[in-house]
Design an enzyme around this catalytic site. Structure first.
Site, PDB file in Angstrom:
ATOM      1  N   GLU A 216       0.773  -1.242   0.000  1.00 42.98           N
ATOM      2  CA  GLU A 216       0.000   0.000   0.000  1.00 42.98           C
ATOM      3  C   GLU A 216       0.804   1.292   0.000  1.00 42.98           C
ATOM      4  O   GLU A 216       0.758   2.075   0.955  1.00 42.98           O
ATOM      5  CB  GLU A 216      -0.936   0.019   1.215  1.00 42.98           C
ATOM      6  CG  GLU A 216      -1.917  -1.117   1.258  1.00 42.98           C
ATOM      7  CD  GLU A 216      -2.979  -0.941   2.348  1.00 42.98           C
ATOM      8  OE1 GLU A 216      -2.793  -0.086   3.227  1.00 42.98           O
ATOM      9  OE2 GLU A 216      -3.983  -1.649   2.303  1.00 42.98           O
TER      10      GLU A 216
ATOM     11  N   GLU B  92      -5.703  -8.543   1.089  1.00 43.73           N
ATOM     12  CA  GLU B  92      -6.276  -8.244   2.405  1.00 43.73           C
ATOM     13  C   GLU B  92      -7.754  -7.954   2.227  1.00 43.73           C
ATOM     14  O   GLU B  92      -8.151  -7.267   1.279  1.00 43.73           O
ATOM     15  CB  GLU B  92      -5.648  -6.998   3.055  1.00 43.73           C
ATOM     16  CG  GLU B  92      -4.305  -7.201   3.668  1.00 43.73           C
ATOM     17  CD  GLU B  92      -3.741  -5.934   4.320  1.00 43.73           C
ATOM     18  OE1 GLU B  92      -4.515  -5.120   4.861  1.00 43.73           O
ATOM     19  OE2 GLU B  92      -2.509  -5.775   4.262  1.00 43.73           O
TER      20      GLU B  92
HETATM   21  C1  BG6 Z   1      -4.333  -2.068   5.598  1.00 48.60           C
HETATM   22  C2  BG6 Z   1      -2.943  -2.390   6.089  1.00 48.60           C
HETATM   23  O1  BG6 Z   1      -4.342  -0.760   5.162  1.00 48.60           O
HETATM   24  O2  BG6 Z   1      -5.371  -2.072   6.503  1.00 48.60           O
HETATM   25  C3  BG6 Z   1      -2.877  -3.139   7.408  1.00 48.60           C
HETATM   26  O3  BG6 Z   1      -2.204  -3.065   5.114  1.00 48.60           O
HETATM   27  C4  BG6 Z   1      -3.920  -2.560   8.346  1.00 48.60           C
HETATM   28  O4  BG6 Z   1      -1.587  -3.068   7.908  1.00 48.60           O
HETATM   29  C5  BG6 Z   1      -5.280  -2.790   7.720  1.00 48.60           C
HETATM   30  O5  BG6 Z   1      -3.854  -3.065   9.644  1.00 48.60           O
HETATM   31  C6  BG6 Z   1      -6.430  -2.315   8.586  1.00 48.60           C
HETATM   32  O6  BG6 Z   1      -6.265  -0.975   8.932  1.00 48.60           O
HETATM   33  P1  BG6 Z   1      -6.329  -0.522  10.438  1.00 48.60           P
HETATM   34  O7  BG6 Z   1      -5.830   0.859  10.459  1.00 48.60           O
HETATM   35  O8  BG6 Z   1      -7.773  -0.627  10.813  1.00 48.60           O
HETATM   36  O9  BG6 Z   1      -5.467  -1.490  11.206  1.00 48.60           O
END
Ligand code: BG6
Length: 472
Positions: free
Chosen positions: A166, A375
Site C-alpha cells: 500500500e 487483504e
Molecule cells: C491495511 C494495512 O491498510 O489495513 C494493514 O495493510 C492494516 O496493515 C489494515 O492493519 C487495517 O487498517 P487498520 O488501520 O484498521 O489497522
C-alpha cells in the site's frame, strides 16, 4: 447464481505484517524501525500502545502456522522487518534476522503453506528515516539492496513476492495527513516520497529479474474503487481526480510503467517535479509487475469539490468518515457517504459490490492481469464470552466479499487467491489493540494465548467445501 466452486489451485490464506504481529522489537540484533520510535513518543498512538510485543508472532510462529494448517489455509502472507535483517537499514546483515525468516518459510513449506512475502509493510529502519526516509532517493537505493539480499537468501523457497504494501496508504498517512511517521502535512514531500517509492518498486523488480529467485513479483495496492454520485461533468471530473489520487498513480505506474499524464500535468501547475528524470522513468517503464495484490476494505464515493460546503472531508483510507478528517485534496473532489449504506464501528462503509466492480475495472484496464486479494476484513471490538468468540458479523462480511470474488471469477477475472486480514488479532497501528481483525483471538492479558474464533471455523468450512457453503 451458479454453484459456487473456486478454482482447484486457488490460494486460501490470511495475512499479517511484521510490526503488527512479531513483537521482539529489540531482540536478536534487530534495529529500530520508525514505528518503534514513533509509538514510544507519548501521545502518538492509542493509549500509548506499541508493537514491542504485539502478538508475539516472533516466538509463536510455529503455533500460528499450525493453526493455519488446521484451518486448511494453503498460503500465508507476511512481511519482512527490514531492521531485523539490516539493523541500520543498509550495510551489516543480522544473521539472526535471516534465520528467523528462513525458519518461518520452512515451517510454512513443511505444512504445505505457500509463503507470500511482502518486502515492505511500513517498518522503515529509523537510520534511513534519519537521512530523510522516502523523501531521499538514497532510501530507494537501500531498498533495492535490501530486496537483493532477500532474493539471495530466501529466493529459492518463495514463489510469491510483493515489493510494497500500500504505497498510497503509508505515504499519505505519513506525509500528507501526518498521523503516521514521519508525521508531515506537506503535499510537496508527499509527491517526492511517492515518486521515490514507485522508483524503489521498479529497482526491486529489476533486481528480482536479475536474481535466481523463482516465482513472481507484484505490488499490493490499497484499493478504493471510485464512484461518483452523478454523471454530471463536474462529478465526472471529480471521479477522475479521485481515481488518480487513490489508485492510478500506483496501479498505472506498477503495471504500465508510467505515471498518469493528466495527474503529472495537474501537479506540475502547483508543485516542483524537477526531481523526475529520464533515467528513473526508463527504469520504471522497464520494470513492471507480474501481478497485482488488492487490499479491499471500502470504496470511495465522491462528488465535485464545493468550497465552503461542509459535508464530508477526505481521509486517507477512501473511507468516508463524518467530521474529524482533513481536507487533503482541495479543489479535486470531496468524499461523500451514502446514507443507505452500513458502516463498521470505525465508520468504514461496508460495500462488497465494490470488490466486484474494482476487480473488473483492474481486469479491463490492465489486460486481465493476475490478481490476488491480499487483504480483506473487518475491524471489531470483541470480547471472549465463556471462552468463545462469536464474530458472526465478520463471517457475514467475509462471505459477502467472497461471493463478489466468485462473481468476478465467473466474469473472467484472473483472481488467484484470497487473504483474510488478519490471521490473528494484531496491532492496528494508530488504533492500538482495540480494533481486532483476526480469525484467531489473541488474549493479550493471558500470555497472548490464541483462541480460534467462530470465523476461523467458518473459514475452514469455506476452504474445505471449496466455497460451496457460501451459497447457504
Ligand atoms: C491495511 C494495512 O491498510 O489495513 C494493514 O495493510 C492494516 O496493515 C489494515 O492493519 C487495517 O487498517 P487498520 O488501520 O484498521 O489497522
Amino acid at each position: 447464481m451458479s454453484k459456487i466452486e473456486f478454482p482447484q489451485n486457488f490460494l486460501w490464506g490470511s495475512a499479517t505484517a511484521s510490526y503488527q504481529a512479531e513483537g521482539a522489537y529489540k531482540e536478536d540484533g534487530k534495529g529500530l524501525s520508525i514505528w518503534d520510535v514513533y509509538t514510544h513518543i507519548e501521545g502518538n498512538s492509542k493509549n500509548n500502545s506499541n508493537g514491542d510485543v504485539a502478538s508475539d508472532h516472533y516466538h509463536k510462529y510455529k503455533e500460528d502456522i499450525k493453526h493455519m494448517k488446521e484451518c486448511g489455509q494453503n498460503s500465508y502472507r507476511f512481511s519482512i522487518s527490514w531492521p531485523r535483517i539490516l539493523p541500520e537499514g543498509r550495510g551489516k546483515i543480522n544473521p539472526k534476522g535471516i534465520e528467523f525468516y528462513k525458519n518461518m518459510i520452512n515451517e510454512c513449506l513443511k505444512n504445505d503453506i505457500k509463503p507470500f512475502v511482502t518486502i515492505y509493510h511500513w517498518d522503515l529502519p529509523q537510520s534511513l528515516q534519519d537521512i530523510g526516509g522516502w523523501e531521499n532517493k538514497e532510501t530507494a537505493y537501500a531498498f533495492r539492496d535490501f530486496s537483493k539480499i532477500l532474493y539471495e537468501e530466501l529466493g529459492d523457497k518463495v514463489e510469491l513476492w510483493v515489493t510494497f504494501n500500500e504505497p498510497r496508504f503509508f505515504i499519505y498517512s505519513g506525509y500528507l495527513i501526518g498521523n503516521y511517521p514521519p508525521s508531515y502535512n506537506d503535499p510537496q514531500k508527499t509527491i517526492q516520497a511517492s515518486y521515490n517509492v514507485m522508483l524503489a518498486n521498479a529497482f526491486a523488480i529489476e533486481e528480482f529479474r536479475k536474481s535466481n529467485a523463482k516465482g513472481k513479483i507484484g505490488l499490493v495496492h490499497s484499493f478504493s474503487p471510485v464512484y461518483a454520485i452523478s454523471d454530471s461533468k463536474e462529478d465526472r471530473i471529480a471521479l477522475r481526480n479521485a481515481d488518480n489520487y487513490f489508485n492510478n498513480w500506483v496501479l498505472d505506474t506498477a503495471v504500465k510503467g508510467k505515471f498518469p499524464q493528466d495527474l503529472i500535468d495537474k501537479l506540475n501547475r502547483n508543485y516542483d517535479l524537477s526531481f523526475m528524470n529520464k533515467e528513473d522513468l526508463e527504469i520504471i517503464k522497464n520494470n513492471t509487475v507480474d501481478f497485482i495484490g488488492l487490499n479491499y476494505y471500502a470504496r470511495a464515493l465522491v462528488k465535485a469539490y464545493t468550497i465552503g460546503e461542509t459535508v464530508l472531508k477526505v481521509n486517507n483510507s477512501g473511507k468516508a468518515k463524518q467530521g474529524s478528517s482533513k481536507i487533503v485534496v482541495k479543489d479535486w473532489f470531496e468524499m461523500v457517504a451514502d446514507p443507505k449504506s452500513k458502516f463498521t464501528d470505525w465508520d468504514t462503509e461496508i460495500y462488497p459490490r465494490g470488490l466486484y466492480d474494482g476487480i473488473m475495472m483492474v481486469k479491463e484496464r490492465y489486460d486481465n492481469i493476475p490478481i490476488y486479494i491480499t487483504e480483506n476484513g473487518i475491524g471489531m471490538v470483541e470480547e471472549m464470552v465463556s471462552g468463545e468468540i462469536d464474530d458472526s458479523p465478520r463471517i457475514e462480511f467475509l462471505k459477502l466479499h467472497l461471493i463478489e470474488i466468485y462473481n468476478a471469477l465467473s466474469s473472467g477475472a484472473d483472481v488467484r487467491g484470497y487473504y483474510v486480514w488478519s490471521t490473528f488479532d494484531l496491532y492496528s497501528w494508530v488504533n492500538g489493540y482495540e480494533k481486532r481483525y483476526g480469525l484467531m483471538y489473541v488474549d493479550y492479558e493471558n500470555n497472548n494465548k490464541r483462541i480460534p474464533k467462530k470465523s476461523y471455523h467458518w473459514y475452514k468450512d469455506v476452504i474445505n467445501s471449496n466455497g460451496s457453503i457460501l451459497e447457504d
